[in-house]
Enzyme design. Structure first.
Site, mmCIF file in Angstrom:
data_model
loop_
_atom_site.group_PDB
_atom_site.id
_atom_site.type_symbol
_atom_site.label_atom_id
_atom_site.label_comp_id
_atom_site.label_asym_id
_atom_site.label_seq_id
_atom_site.Cartn_x
_atom_site.Cartn_y
_atom_site.Cartn_z
ATOM 1 N N TYR A 146 0.831 -1.201 0.000
ATOM 2 C CA TYR A 146 0.000 0.000 0.000
ATOM 3 C C TYR A 146 0.865 1.250 0.000
ATOM 4 O O TYR A 146 0.681 2.147 -0.830
ATOM 5 C CB TYR A 146 -0.927 -0.005 1.216
ATOM 6 C CG TYR A 146 -1.638 1.310 1.422
ATOM 7 C CD1 TYR A 146 -2.658 1.703 0.572
ATOM 8 C CD2 TYR A 146 -1.275 2.177 2.461
ATOM 9 C CE1 TYR A 146 -3.305 2.913 0.738
ATOM 10 C CE2 TYR A 146 -1.921 3.392 2.625
ATOM 11 C CZ TYR A 146 -2.926 3.760 1.766
ATOM 12 O OH TYR A 146 -3.564 4.963 1.926
ATOM 13 N N LYS A 150 1.488 4.558 -2.738
ATOM 14 C CA LYS A 150 1.299 5.969 -2.398
ATOM 15 C C LYS A 150 2.597 6.764 -2.547
ATOM 16 O O LYS A 150 2.578 7.915 -2.988
ATOM 17 C CB LYS A 150 0.730 6.090 -0.976
ATOM 18 C CG LYS A 150 -0.661 5.487 -0.827
ATOM 19 C CD LYS A 150 -1.639 6.077 -1.842
ATOM 20 C CE LYS A 150 -3.042 5.550 -1.666
ATOM 21 N NZ LYS A 150 -3.988 6.128 -2.650
#
Length: 283
Positions: A146, A150
């Site tokens: 994740y 980002k």
């Protein structure tokens, strides 16, 4: 002056839903897209144009952009909000899931940018809003894939900002903190499924509980805060390049900037309850 046209991805709930409604209230012609149109019926009743689109499907994205330009004549604002959190120990996460995380959070956003840019360049104006996270500046336990997406979207946004300046196109990064949406529950469920058993189980279960525990949920900010920030950015004559907003965003980014790597690691282990869980197991 003709109303500006905005395309908002992930509009079926949370930040995307709030953003679509907020931009509509400010006079934008808003296209809200998500995979499931049935979850956007209330948006349609509010005057938002809803379309089915999958950010992992090339034909779907191309058809959507073509349809919007054919009907509205332009895309003035692109809000790349679609995304989810895939948590799990690096050793445990299947590569297919890792690729899926990047497909949704990075490649889908970038492909939409590629499709929208020719129309923005033609008009020599436009605003691209990429929703990253405070997770694009910090790291949390068991969130490697994740956070990787980002961090990547942050870097891509910086490069885009430089290369698009000659064309009058703005690139804005929104870095939400803890927001009251479905995100935490989905991420916690994935974490438990992936690493809730086996060598990382103690860490995974502690981390999952910290995501959805009552104390965490109470402190989360409403999605409207992010929607208001996006609206502020896209209506500003000269928007900021980054907006860190929502519970914990500014403090966490600040702490990451002043602590050593290991110092921040330790703080995160304590904040998520992992340190306490590991001590309890070894007692």
């Amino acid at each position: 002056m003709a109303a500006r046209v905005a395309l908002v991805t992930g509009a079926s709930s949370g930040i995307g839903e709030a953003t679509a409604l907020e931009l509509k209230s400010r006079g934008f012609v808003v296209y809200g897209v998500a995979r499931r149109v049935d979850r956007m019926r209330h948006l349609a009743r509010s005057g938002i144009k809803v379309l089915s689109m999958d950010v992992t499907d090339e034909d779907s994205m191309q058809a959507t952009v073509d349809a919007i330009v054919a009907e509205a004549g332009a895309i003035d604002v692109l809000v790349n909000n679609a995304g989810y959190g895939s948590y799990g120990a690096v050793e445990d996460v299947p590569m297919d899931e890792a690729r899926a995380q990047f497909d949704v959070n990075v490649f889908g956003a970038v492909r939409l940018i590629q499709l929208a840019l020719p129309h923005m360049r033609l008009r020599r104006s436009g605003t691209i809003v990429n929703i990253t996270s405070m997770g694009g500046k910090i790291h949390t336990p068991l969130g490697a894939w994740y956070h990787g997406t980002k961090f990547a979207l942050e870097a891509i946004s910086d490069c885009l900002r430089v290369e698009l300046r000659p064309f009058g196109i703005e690139v804005v990064v929104i870095e939400p903190g803890g927001i009251r949406t479905e995100w935490a529950g989905i991420a916690a469920d994935k974490l438990r499924q992936t690493s809730g058993h086996g060598p990382y189980a103690v860490q995974a279960n502690a981390m999952a509980q910290s995501m959805v525990g009552e104390a965490s949920v109470k402190r989360q900010s409403p999605p409207q805060l992010i929607a208001d920030t996006i609206a502020k950015a896209v209506t500003a004559a000269k928007p900021k390049t980054r907006y860190a907003v929502g519970f914990g965003a500014k403090p966490m980014i600040f702490m990451r900037s002043i602590l050593s790597d290991r110092g921040f690691d330790g703080m995160m282990r304590m904040a998520t309850g992992i340190s306490k869980a590991l001590k309890a197991r070894s007692a």
